[in-house]
Design an enzyme around this catalytic site. Structure first.
Site, PDB file in Angstrom:
ATOM      1  N   GLU A  63      -7.597  63.691-127.436  1.00 29.75           N
ATOM      2  CA  GLU A  63      -7.072  62.355-127.719  1.00 29.75           C
ATOM      3  C   GLU A  63      -6.897  62.104-129.212  1.00 29.75           C
ATOM      4  O   GLU A  63      -5.898  61.518-129.643  1.00 29.75           O
ATOM      5  CB  GLU A  63      -7.989  61.286-127.113  1.00 29.75           C
ATOM      6  CG  GLU A  63      -7.981  61.236-125.586  1.00 29.75           C
ATOM      7  CD  GLU A  63      -8.858  62.284-124.938  1.00 29.75           C
ATOM      8  OE1 GLU A  63      -9.521  63.067-125.667  1.00 29.75           O
ATOM      9  OE2 GLU A  63      -8.911  62.335-123.692  1.00 29.75           O
ATOM     10  N   HIS A 132     -15.850  54.096-117.715  1.00 28.31           N
ATOM     11  CA  HIS A 132     -14.488  54.013-117.172  1.00 28.31           C
ATOM     12  C   HIS A 132     -14.038  52.574-117.003  1.00 28.31           C
ATOM     13  O   HIS A 132     -13.056  52.313-116.326  1.00 28.31           O
ATOM     14  CB  HIS A 132     -14.402  54.730-115.813  1.00 28.31           C
ATOM     15  CG  HIS A 132     -14.057  56.185-115.908  1.00 28.31           C
ATOM     16  ND1 HIS A 132     -14.754  57.059-116.690  1.00 28.31           N
ATOM     17  CD2 HIS A 132     -13.077  56.921-115.318  1.00 28.31           C
ATOM     18  CE1 HIS A 132     -14.236  58.273-116.564  1.00 28.31           C
ATOM     19  NE2 HIS A 132     -13.210  58.210-115.743  1.00 28.31           N
TER      20      HIS A 132
END
Lengths: 358, 321
Positions: A63, A132
């Site tokens: 990322e 998450h």
């Protein structure tokens, strides 16, 4: 009269990307899972077939590196859309987002721009837990040089994303997973919604509810319940949080004298804190009572359904805050909330069609 | 075989970088350059030798120790000094300082001081160039500590995956601030580490400008021919303190003997000896160069000192309109 076209939030996002890619060959989209069969919860489906693997791309799972790589591509004239399936994954890229993307224009004296959109999805429910489900808009909105959008409706999802892709600055698009299947009217033709402009989604003159993202849905629901008891709430969807359209909130508070801020992030140092602070600084004389804040408890998201049940404040908390602000009878509130409670069950899915796991 | 003209030009570039850095050393105590400076005295051969193989359209990104890279690529000297003095006429209009150099007219796209920070950006630039079918080469200058950062590994992996026209030039000067490389990395070369990614890599003496030129020529030519990315590790040594104009061997992180050893390998002295011996350059030509550079620096400093300070910052500086 023609019937208004209704499409899902995910389809509205897809349409925005599609139309921007059709118009401008400099736009490309990249992210883990972007061209896969699930297509980022439907928001990138079919794009690879239409534009090819040179513009609709998967990526190595890096990322931070990929953010820097997209910055480099942006410096050479591309307009990348980098997509993360969760906000939490984007945390690996904070160095490139904050140190480079947000500052490149500034620290080189305005000579270069970074037209980059970074999409990230807020997870919620189905036991996704601490890594998450984070809703970290405050973290990004803290940084000068970034713009942050949080569309709540399909209409805004398309219009804001088009504006974001066409903007010459880095824009963080925070999309709540529970909004993806919501349907609404969306014009087929491309259109733009200006970044930094709030929207009054429901008129009222007794209390102002300023909300973001999924909390806008909760706020509308709360307003509907309050209306049954003769309380008219004005619901403002902030839509962007940097730049922040406080003026719209201020105008509303002038009228209502009461302010509730509803955020899907944590309470401290967050969007609710910012709006409340601006209200006390800039709209003090309009306020009849201290502002109320609805936000997450200061605990990481748990997983078990028994633990998440009362974790997320929603429309009930908003109704209660409005009730208390207006000094209404407490017993009546209990009955009101009891009646409303049966409407959501089970609590850990956005709607009954949602069967897990994501 | 390197031509006489190239050899002269390599010498000139190194000399010019050294003289600029030495002028900063001289002026810095006046307290008018109010930003950190990371001088590259002792490391000039890498900047000069690599950049001699680059065309104007080739692109460079660098790190905190970037004065030499900026100058060797053709970065404007007057704008460099103006930036150090915090002036509106600086290359970043005083918004950046010594650690944020840029000159778009020569495709020096920027330097930043977060270790490893520009490596992925340079990789993205090379990717964009490839997607646009431009035949340029991008160079990312990095230090030895940058290969400890994830950003380096992520970038090299991507560069190899996409066969990008980029050269990662690692200046291994053995220290990250005061921390020696042995405290940070196991015993193996950075070039051998990179080999695992499938990138062509090479280690060379970074204080031998002729060697730097030859090695980078071979690598850059191959990259330009479409043969994919390359990495070169150059062994070199910074003479002055990590940040600032002084020597700091006395504070105890490295010893004077080690420094003296590297000073003997001064890239400029070595080159000068070789050039004089082989009649590549005449003593009078060296004097001529020195006089000319001195004059150029005098003008740049005078202009920078006289220029107006950077004007107030606002939101217009932060966002593109």
């Amino acid at each position: 009269m023609t019937v208004e076209r209704q499409i899902k939030y995910s389809q509205a996002l897809r349409e925005a990307i599609d139309q921007c890619m059709a118009k401008d060959p400099a736009v490309f989209i990249i992210g883990e899972g972007v061209p896969d069969p699930k297509g980022i919860f439907g928001s990138t489906l079919g794009l690879k077939e239409k534009y090819g693997s040179g513009r609709v791309m998967d990526m190595p799972v890096c990322e931070n590196g990929m953010t820097g790589i997209c910055i480099g591509a942006a410096l050479r004239g591309f307009r990348p859309i980098l997509t993360h399936q969760r906000v939490d994954f984007a945390l690996l890229s904070l160095d490139q987002i904050i140190n480079n993307a947000a500052k490149w224009h500034f620290m080189f004296g305005g000579q270069m721009n970074i037209p980059l959109v970074i999409r990230m999805v807020v997870g919620r429910g189905w036991g996704q837990g601490a890594q998450h489900s984070q809703s970290l808009q405050a973290l990004f909105a803290h940084i000068p040089g970034l713009k942050v959008i949080m569309p709540a409706t399909p209409h805004d999802a398309k219009g804001l994303l088009v504006s974001a892709i066409e903007d010459d600055n880095p824009v963080i698009s925070i999309e709540h997973r529970w909004l993806y299947d919501i349907e609404g009217h969306v014009h087929q033709d491309p259109y733009r919604i200006p970044l930094g402009k709030a929207s009054v989604v429901r008129k009222g003159d007794m209390v102002t509810i300023a909300a973001v993202s999924h909390m806008t849905i909760e706020a509308i629901r709360a307003a509907q319940i309050l209306e049954k008891k003769g309380i008219t709430a004005e619901v403002i969807d902030l839509r962007s949080i940097r730049p922040l359209d406080f003026e719209t909130v201020s105008q509303s508070v002038k009228k209502t004298g009461h302010l509730i801020v509803a955020d899907c992030g944590w309470l401290s140092f967050g969007v609710s804190a910012e709006i409340a602070a601006r209200a006390t600084e800039g709209a003090w004389k309009s306020l009849k009572k201290a502002p109320r804040r609805i936000a997450l408890p200061e605990i990481p998201m748990p997983s078990a359904p028994s633990l998440t049940e009362d974790f997320y404040p929603g429309y009930r908390a908003i109704v209660q805050a409005a009730w208390e602000l207006l000094g209404k009878d407490a017993n009546e509130l209990k009955t009101l909330l009891k009646e409303a409670q049966s409407e959501v069950n089970p609590h850990d899915v956005p709607d009954l069609s949602f069967r897990g796991p994501f | 075989m390197i031509t006489k003209k190239i050899l002269q030009s390599l010498f000139y570039q190194m000399l010019r970088i050294r003289m600029v850095e030495e002028r900063i050393v001289e002026l810095y105590p006046q307290q008018q350059m109010r930003c950190p400076v990371h001088l590259c005295i002792g490391q000039e051969a890498v900047a000069a030798g690599v950049s001699a193989n680059l065309k104007n359209e080739d692109l460079v990104l660098s790190n905190h120790r970037s004065h030499g890279h900026y100058l060797a690529k053709g970065g404007n000297l007057e704008k460099l000094f103006a930036e150090l003095y915090g002036k509106e006429t600086g290359c970043s209009r005083g918004r950046g300082g010594s650690m944020h150099l840029i000159d778009l007219s020569v495709n020096f796209l920027g330097s930043t001081p977060i270790v490893g920070g520009t490596i992925p950006v340079a990789t993205g630039v090379a990717w964009a160039e490839k997607m646009k079918n431009n035949k340029t080469v991008t160079v990312a200058f990095l230090g030895d500590a940058a290969v400890e950062e994830g950003a380096f590994h992520e970038s090299v992996n991507f560069a190899v995956l996409k066969n990008l026209p980029i050269v990662f030039v690692c200046e291994n000067n053995l220290y990250s601030v005061y921390t020696p490389i042995a405290e940070r990395q196991p015993k193996r070369s950075i070039a051998s580490l990179a080999k695992g990614y499938g990138i062509r890599s090479f280690r060379a003496d970074g204080n031998d400008c002729g060697k730097v030129y030859e090695v980078s020529k071979e690598m850059i030519d191959a990259v330009r021919a479409g043969r994919g990315p390359a990495l070169i590790e150059f062994l070199t040594y910074r003479w002055r303190e990590h940040c600032g104009p002084n020597y700091d061997n006395h504070i105890g992180y490295r010893d004077e003997a080690e420094f003296k050893l590297w000073q003997k390998k001064c890239p400029i002295d070595r080159f000068k000896k070789y050039a004089l011996l082989n009649k590549v350059i005449k003593p009078a030509e060296i004097t001529g160069m020195e006089t000319q550079i001195q004059k150029e620096i005098d003008t740049a400093v005078t202009l920078a000192q006289a220029a107006p300070f950077a004007k107030g910052v606002s939101l217009n500086d932060v966002y593109a309109l």
